[in-house]
Structures are given as C-alpha cells and as structure tokens.
Write a protein that holds these residues in place. Structure first.
Motif, PDB file in Angstrom:
ATOM      1  N   LEU A  48       0.859  -1.176   0.000  1.00  0.00           N
ATOM      2  CA  LEU A  48       0.000   0.000   0.000  1.00  0.00           C
ATOM      3  C   LEU A  48       0.897   1.228   0.000  1.00  0.00           C
ATOM      4  O   LEU A  48       1.700   1.428   0.901  1.00  0.00           O
ATOM      5  CB  LEU A  48      -0.898   0.010   1.249  1.00  0.00           C
ATOM      6  N   SER A  69      -3.745   7.239  -2.235  1.00  0.00           N
ATOM      7  CA  SER A  69      -3.203   5.901  -1.980  1.00  0.00           C
ATOM      8  C   SER A  69      -3.375   5.009  -3.196  1.00  0.00           C
ATOM      9  O   SER A  69      -4.273   5.209  -4.022  1.00  0.00           O
ATOM     10  CB  SER A  69      -3.896   5.267  -0.766  1.00  0.00           C
ATOM     11  N   PHE A  71      -3.121   0.688  -3.982  1.00  0.00           N
ATOM     12  CA  PHE A  71      -3.041  -0.630  -3.366  1.00  0.00           C
ATOM     13  C   PHE A  71      -2.719  -1.652  -4.440  1.00  0.00           C
ATOM     14  O   PHE A  71      -3.391  -1.713  -5.472  1.00  0.00           O
ATOM     15  CB  PHE A  71      -4.368  -0.959  -2.688  1.00  0.00           C
TER      16      PHE A  71
END
Length: 229
Positions: A48, A69, A71
C-alpha cells in the motif's frame, strides 16, 4: 503478520499539482501540493503506497488536506489493455463537488439547520446509507418544527400540505423522500450519489419555500396606500 511501514520521505515540491474538489469553489480545481509525506506498507506479498498532501486551491487559495493511496491488489486494465493501479483520494474536510450548503441556510430553524448540516456532511463524506437516513430525518424535522400532528410521517406530511406549507406536488415529493429514507433505515439500501444529490436538490427547494422565502419576504418594504389619482 500484516502490513508494516517501510520508510517515510518528506517532499516540498515547487511545481506539482493535483485536480480535486474544492470545498470553497464547489467544483474540481487545480490544487498545488505544498508539502507531501510519502510512505508505503508491505507484508512481502501486497503493498500500500500512501501520499499525505497539504494542498492549496489555485482559485480561492483555500488550504486543505488530501490523502492519496494506491493498493497493489487493485490492479486494473485501461482501454488500451495496459495494467495500472488506480489512485484513491480522500479529502479533508470532506466535500462533494458541486454540493455547497444551500443559500441563506442560516434562515432555517435551529433544529432543521442542525439536521440539514449533518445530512449534508454524510453526503459529502460519501456515506450513502447515512445520507439516506438524513433525508428522512430532515423531512421529519420540518414536520416537527411546524408542529404537524399524525400517527406517522406520512400523515404529518399530509398535515403539512393541509396547513399550506407545501403544495400537493410537494407532499408527493416528500413522501417519495420518506420512502428513500425508509429503504436506508430498514433495508440498509445505499442509494446512488445521483439519487441522493437529486433528493437534496428537492429538499433544498422545499426548505427555501418553507423557511427562506417567507423570511426574505419580511425584509421587503411594507405596502403603502397609493395616492388617489
């Protein structure tokens, strides 16, 4: 074992920008990244990546916070068949593009204003079930504020119409919004952003008619008798 932090870097970029919603401008604008902290979490199999950014709107100059973010498990394929990892952004304070508070919101009664503000916050935080509940609660708060009687909300909406606060069409719309709230409360139904935004459009129009326009009308000059011709 879980994801573990793998190091942090701090950047102060001079020429990096991101286009996100501005809470003041009420639409997506170009934001300059003033400061950015990057880190990533890893467990050997998945990763992540995170960027914590202080950003400034280049229109109104409002400063806010953005968390971006990526992932590794969210791998997707674009229209050209190439793989990529999409970026998810969370903005603080939360906001929804194009959904500022209604005009003259301070003219609502204190109870209705409080419910409206919390329902609006749920919408802007992208919490569709809570926003759906807020729609119903807002209808309920208007009926209670106007002291409408009835065994249930449907009857109180009818009383609101009979008292002249809303038209028959307005009562029908409120009943539809009541049903949306019931679906959120009893069936945990998450309405789409378009549905919730449309519900707020209608509610704000009705709040304008019940609270705002009568208050503004009080500011108009009183009628004076015209001189005889």
């Amino acid at each position: 074992m879980g994801l573990r932090p793998q190091g942090t870097t701090v950047n102060n970029p001079d020429t990096e920008y991101v286009e996100v919603s501005c809470g003041e401008c009420a639409h997506a604008t170009r934001h300059k990244i003033l400061t950015e902290v990057r880190d990533h979490l890893d467990d050997g199999d998945i990763t992540l990546w995170r960027q914590f950014q202080v950003v400034q709107c280049q229109g109104c100059l409002e400063v806010s916070f953005c968390e971006a973010s990526q992932f590794s498990e969210d791998m997707d394929v674009d229209e050209n068949g190439e793989t990529f990892i999409p970026t998810t952004r969370k903005l603080f304070p939360n906001r929804t593009t194009g959904r500022p508070l209604m005009n003259e919101v301070q003219l609502l009664s204190p109870e209705v204003y409080r419910v409206y503000q919390e329902a609006h916050a749920a919408l802007c935080a992208q919490l569709p079930i809570m926003a759906g509940l807020g729609v119903r609660t807002l209808v309920e708060s208007v009926c209670r504020d106007k002291k409408m009687k009835g065994r249930d909300l449907k009857e109180r909406i009818s009383a609101l119409q009979a008292a002249g606060f809303i038209t028959p069409d307005g009562a029908e719309i409120l009943n539809h919004l009541r049903q949306m709230g019931n679906a959120a409360a009893h069936d945990m139904k998450a309405h789409t952003p378009n549905e919730i935004n449309a519900a707020f459009d209608v509610l704000e129009y009705l709040l304008q008619g019940v609270y705002v326009i009568p208050k503004l009308a009080e500011r108009l000059p009183k009628n004076r008798s015209e001189p005889a011709s």
